[in-house]
Scaffold this active site. Structure first.
Site, PDB file in Angstrom:
ATOM      1  N   CYS A  66       0.866  -1.176   0.000  1.00  0.00           N
ATOM      2  CA  CYS A  66       0.000   0.000   0.000  1.00  0.00           C
ATOM      3  C   CYS A  66       0.903   1.226   0.000  1.00  0.00           C
ATOM      4  O   CYS A  66       2.022   1.163  -0.515  1.00  0.00           O
ATOM      5  CB  CYS A  66      -0.977  -0.023   1.180  1.00  0.00           C
ATOM      6  SG  CYS A  66      -0.203  -0.021   2.801  1.00  0.00           S
ATOM      7  N   ALA A  67       0.439   2.320   0.581  1.00  0.00           N
ATOM      8  CA  ALA A  67       1.194   3.573   0.524  1.00  0.00           C
ATOM      9  C   ALA A  67       2.525   3.502   1.268  1.00  0.00           C
ATOM     10  O   ALA A  67       3.522   4.036   0.814  1.00  0.00           O
ATOM     11  CB  ALA A  67       0.345   4.716   1.080  1.00  0.00           C
TER      12      ALA A  67
END
Length: 138
Positions: free
Chosen positions: A92-93
């Site tokens: 993810c981020a």
């Protein structure tokens, strides 16, 4: 804790045999950006890299070769398109985001092999690797 002791040392480190077991076991659950990049660069991508952020964030910039599949959309019918035993690597981020963990949980609940790419997109960028823009979804 005494004033002469740090918070770091206030709790003793685990015995070496326990530390070894703990840290070695982490490799069964995670990989890092460097190893993912190296595998893809050498053409030995024996895993599917899933970007589990939103499609919009994926389109703004993602790891080259990653497939966009937001963690909330990881369901049995979508995953049936992959061969049994396929290893999935999720990101993810970055460390401030738990989306990769959510994706890993969903994959594990479906009985699928999964590892988390620690550092996520932030780690990828920190390693100096480039991003790709545009759409490619699952």
């Amino acid at each position: 804790m005494t004033s002469a002791q740090s918070a770091v040392a206030a709790i003793p480190a685990a015995p070496s045999d326990q530390a070894l077991a703990h840290f070695e076991s982490a490799f069964a659950f995670e990989t890092d950006c460097w190893d993912v990049h190296d595998a893809m660069d050498r053409g030995v991508q024996d895993f599917v890299l899933l970007d589990v952020r939103s499609h919009a964030l994926y389109e703004a910039g993602h790891v080259p070769g990653a497939v966009s599949l937001p963690h909330g959309k990881i369901i049995a019918s979508k995953m049936a398109a992959y061969a049994p035993g396929t290893l999935f690597v999720v990101y993810c981020a970055g460390p401030h985001c738990n989306g990769a963990h959510r994706g890993a949980v969903r994959l594990a609940r479906l009985g699928l092999p999964v590892k988390l790419m620690i550092g996520g997109l932030t780690g990828w960028i920190d390693e100096g690797f480039s991003l790709e823009k545009g759409a490619q979804g699952a």
